[in-house]
Design an enzyme around this catalytic site. Structure first.
Site, PDB file in Angstrom:
ATOM      1  N   ARG A 277       0.834  -1.215   0.000  1.00  8.52           N
ATOM      2  CA  ARG A 277       0.000   0.000   0.000  1.00  8.52           C
ATOM      3  C   ARG A 277       0.866   1.261   0.000  1.00  8.52           C
ATOM      4  O   ARG A 277       0.527   2.261   0.656  1.00  8.52           O
ATOM      5  CB  ARG A 277      -0.927   0.029   1.227  1.00  8.52           C
TER       6      ARG A 277
ATOM      7  N   SER B 174     -10.781  -0.749   2.746  1.00  5.72           N
ATOM      8  CA  SER B 174     -10.112  -0.882   4.047  1.00  5.72           C
ATOM      9  C   SER B 174      -9.772   0.495   4.599  1.00  5.72           C
ATOM     10  O   SER B 174      -9.168   1.300   3.901  1.00  5.72           O
ATOM     11  CB  SER B 174      -8.807  -1.659   3.899  1.00  5.72           C
TER      12      SER B 174
ATOM     13  N   GLU C  84      -5.503   4.033   6.218  1.00  3.38           N
ATOM     14  CA  GLU C  84      -5.113   3.828   4.817  1.00  3.38           C
ATOM     15  C   GLU C  84      -5.474   5.018   3.922  1.00  3.38           C
ATOM     16  O   GLU C  84      -4.651   5.470   3.138  1.00  3.38           O
ATOM     17  CB  GLU C  84      -5.747   2.536   4.296  1.00  3.38           C
TER      18      GLU C  84
HETATM   19  N1  EPU Z   1     -11.485 -10.852   9.632  1.00  4.17           N
HETATM   20  C1  EPU Z   1     -12.248 -10.987  10.759  1.00  4.17           C
HETATM   21  N2  EPU Z   1     -13.264 -10.085  10.987  1.00  4.17           N
HETATM   22  C2  EPU Z   1     -13.539  -9.098  10.111  1.00  4.17           C
HETATM   23  C3  EPU Z   1     -12.739  -8.957   8.954  1.00  4.17           C
HETATM   24  C4  EPU Z   1     -11.718  -9.856   8.734  1.00  4.17           C
HETATM   25  O1  EPU Z   1     -12.037 -11.883  11.579  1.00  4.17           O
HETATM   26  O2  EPU Z   1     -14.474  -8.327  10.375  1.00  4.17           O
HETATM   27  C5  EPU Z   1     -10.434 -11.851   9.350  1.00  4.17           C
HETATM   28  C6  EPU Z   1     -10.896 -12.766   8.211  1.00  4.17           C
HETATM   29  O3  EPU Z   1     -11.619 -13.838   8.672  1.00  4.17           O
HETATM   30  C7  EPU Z   1      -9.594 -13.176   7.600  1.00  4.17           C
HETATM   31  C8  EPU Z   1      -8.686 -12.000   7.839  1.00  4.17           C
HETATM   32  O4  EPU Z   1      -9.273 -11.215   8.874  1.00  4.17           O
HETATM   33  O5  EPU Z   1      -9.071 -14.292   8.273  1.00  4.17           O
HETATM   34  C9  EPU Z   1      -8.440 -11.185   6.599  1.00  4.17           C
HETATM   35  O6  EPU Z   1      -9.672 -10.689   6.069  1.00  4.17           O
HETATM   36  P1  EPU Z   1      -9.901 -10.440   4.497  1.00  4.17           P
HETATM   37  O7  EPU Z   1      -9.575 -11.638   3.705  1.00  4.17           O
HETATM   38  O8  EPU Z   1     -11.258  -9.850   4.336  1.00  4.17           O
HETATM   39  O9  EPU Z   1      -8.786  -9.383   4.082  1.00  4.17           O
HETATM   40  P2  EPU Z   1      -8.180  -8.093   4.808  1.00  4.17           P
HETATM   41  O10 EPU Z   1      -6.792  -8.380   5.240  1.00  4.17           O
HETATM   42  O11 EPU Z   1      -9.146  -7.623   5.845  1.00  4.17           O
HETATM   43  C10 EPU Z   1      -7.054  -7.124   2.661  1.00  4.17           C
HETATM   44  C11 EPU Z   1      -7.008  -5.805   1.946  1.00  4.17           C
HETATM   45  C12 EPU Z   1      -8.276  -5.609   1.115  1.00  4.17           C
HETATM   46  C13 EPU Z   1      -8.377  -6.749   0.120  1.00  4.17           C
HETATM   47  C14 EPU Z   1      -8.401  -8.084   0.887  1.00  4.17           C
HETATM   48  C15 EPU Z   1      -8.361  -9.269  -0.024  1.00  4.17           C
HETATM   49  C16 EPU Z   1      -5.636  -4.321   3.293  1.00  4.17           C
HETATM   50  C17 EPU Z   1      -5.626  -3.159   4.237  1.00  4.17           C
HETATM   51  N3  EPU Z   1      -6.850  -4.728   2.909  1.00  4.17           N
HETATM   52  O12 EPU Z   1      -8.151  -7.058   3.600  1.00  4.17           O
HETATM   53  O13 EPU Z   1      -8.128  -4.389   0.399  1.00  4.17           O
HETATM   54  O14 EPU Z   1      -9.535  -6.645  -0.677  1.00  4.17           O
HETATM   55  O15 EPU Z   1      -7.215  -8.179   1.746  1.00  4.17           O
HETATM   56  O16 EPU Z   1      -7.089  -9.395  -0.569  1.00  4.17           O
HETATM   57  O17 EPU Z   1      -4.580  -4.827   2.940  1.00  4.17           O
HETATM   58  C18 EPU Z   1      -8.637  -2.074   0.369  1.00  4.17           C
HETATM   59  O18 EPU Z   1      -7.426  -1.857   0.443  1.00  4.17           O
HETATM   60  O19 EPU Z   1      -9.468  -1.121   0.318  1.00  4.17           O
HETATM   61  C19 EPU Z   1      -9.129  -3.439   0.402  1.00  4.17           C
HETATM   62  C20 EPU Z   1     -10.419  -3.732   0.436  1.00  4.17           C
END
Ligand code: EPU
Length: 341
Positions: free
Chosen positions: A165, A239, A335
């Site tokens: 990012r 995010s 972010e």
């Molecule tokens: N999780 C929870 N509770 C929640 C949300 C997430 O327990 O309310 C857990 C999920 O179960 C999972 C882990 O956290 O085990 C990761 O969640 P997720 O796969 O939704 O991905 P993220 O790390 O929360 C990142 C990016 C997203 C991108 C997704 C998919 C960042 C800051 N965010 O989210 O990017 O779509 O991975 O690759 O790196 C964005 O930047 O705007 C964005 C949406």
């Protein structure tokens, strides 16, 4: 002469849907036009905001100075051989439409980045990433207007200093370059990138072993739609916080206290924690604070519930940061960019 639009309404140009008025605004699609606008900015010493799709910005109700939006269109193949192609895209092209167009052209590599809101010109700024792929993986080079030297420059991948990012445009030289065209190196042969758990689980459940490009594209769209709100319906910037990176020692301590902690190995000796998990565990998921709230399907996303504004949203963000710090001793970095800072 530039016909600035005064007191321009930016409420449909920021994905949070906040009521925002800009002192003056202009959309440009030629370098001559851009230079004229920049001359006015310099001559009058206005502050300047470069607006792309407005999908990673928290705007305050009044934007003083000038706002310029680059609306250059066009998707052109520059070099095309048997296994790869270089495609040049105008900064004003909508990112998701670009990803769809590549599929039609049989060019591969960006399928996992389907449905990310915003424009192509903003994508390199924070090196957009999702489902195991980031922009830098398919990036070739870009053309930008350098405000320091007042000329168009070509920057290659190393010049752009991409990180998680992060890029030259976000942290090292903010405000210096105006991204004009971006070139991507894409493959004519599709090979799925299913390294991200949510994506591989999706295909396992459907017993699909060798998904094609359209399958991956559709799967990403479906997963995103199930977890992330559509900005036209519920204002958001995706995010709201970065996934924090901590040293191994802190990771091990946290893992001992919270065995379900979600974390991924990062650079040697460090781990990336899932901020969504931390916020969820701190009890914020689905929280409503009058006009703004935390999305009920993904705690990392803050939403505009009803006529929210930057003050309400930043107040909520601060409360979340404080509570995650208190519970986990982890600092969450926002972010999106707040403007004016
Ligand atoms: N999780 C929870 N509770 C929640 C949300 C997430 O327990 O309310 C857990 C999920 O179960 C999972 C882990 O956290 O085990 C990761 O969640 P997720 O796969 O939704 O991905 P993220 O790390 O929360 C990142 C990016 C997203 C991108 C997704 C998919 C960042 C800051 N965010 O989210 O990017 O779509 O991975 O690759 O790196 C964005 O930047 O705007 C964005 C949406």
């Amino acid at each position: 002469m530039i016909n600035w639009i005064e007191n321009a309404d930016l409420s449909s140009r920021n994905s949070l849907g906040f009521q925002v008025s800009a002192e003056r605004f202009i959309e440009v699609d030629t370098v001559e036009h851009l230079e004229l606008a920049l001359n006015d900015v310099q001559h009058n010493q206005w502050s300047l905001l470069l607006l792309g799709g407005g999908s990673n910005l928290v705007l305050k109700p009044f934007i003083p100075g000038a706002v310029i939006s680059v609306n250059l269109q066009g998707i052109n193949i520059l070099v095309d051989d048997e296994s790869s192609a270089i495609v040049e895209v105008g900064a004003g092209v909508n990112w998701h439409q670009f990803v769809g167009r590549l599929l039609e052209m049989g060019l591969h590599g960006l399928e996992n980045l389907a449905l990310i809101p915003g424009n192509v010109g903003a994508a390199p700024v924070q090196n957009i990433g999702a489902y195991g792929v980031e922009l830098a993986d398919c990036f070739h080079s870009l053309t930008a207007y350098d405000r320091k030297t007042a000329e168009l420059v070509q920057l290659n991948k190393d010049d752009c200093c991409f990180g998680y990012r992060d890029s030259l445009f976000k942290s090292r030289e903010p405000g210096r370059y105006i991204i004009w065209q971006v070139r991507f190196l894409l493959s004519t042969v599709f090979s799925p990138n299913l390294g991200y758990r949510a994506l591989s689980d999706y295909f396992d459940q459907q017993a699909v072993t060798a998904p094609g490009a359209y399958d991956v594209y559709r799967a990403v769209c479906e997963i995103r739609q199930s977890k992330l709100p559509t900005p036209d319906k519920i204002g958001n910037v995706g995010s709201f916080f970065e996934n924090p990176i901590v040293q191994e020692e802190q990771y091990l301590q946290l893992k001992q206290r919270f065995p379900n902690l979600v974390a991924y190995p990062d650079a040697p000796g460090s781990y990336k924690l899932a901020a969504g998990w931390l916020i969820d565990q701190a009890g914020w998921k689905g929280h409503k604070a009058a006009s703004v709230g935390v999305y009920d399907k993904q705690a990392l996303v803050l939403v505009n519930l009803d006529k929210g504004d930057s003050e309400a949203l930043l107040g909520l963000a601060k409360s979340i940061q404080d509570s995650v710090m208190e519970k986990f001793s982890v600092s969450l970095k926002m972010e999106p960019r707040v403007y004016p800072a």
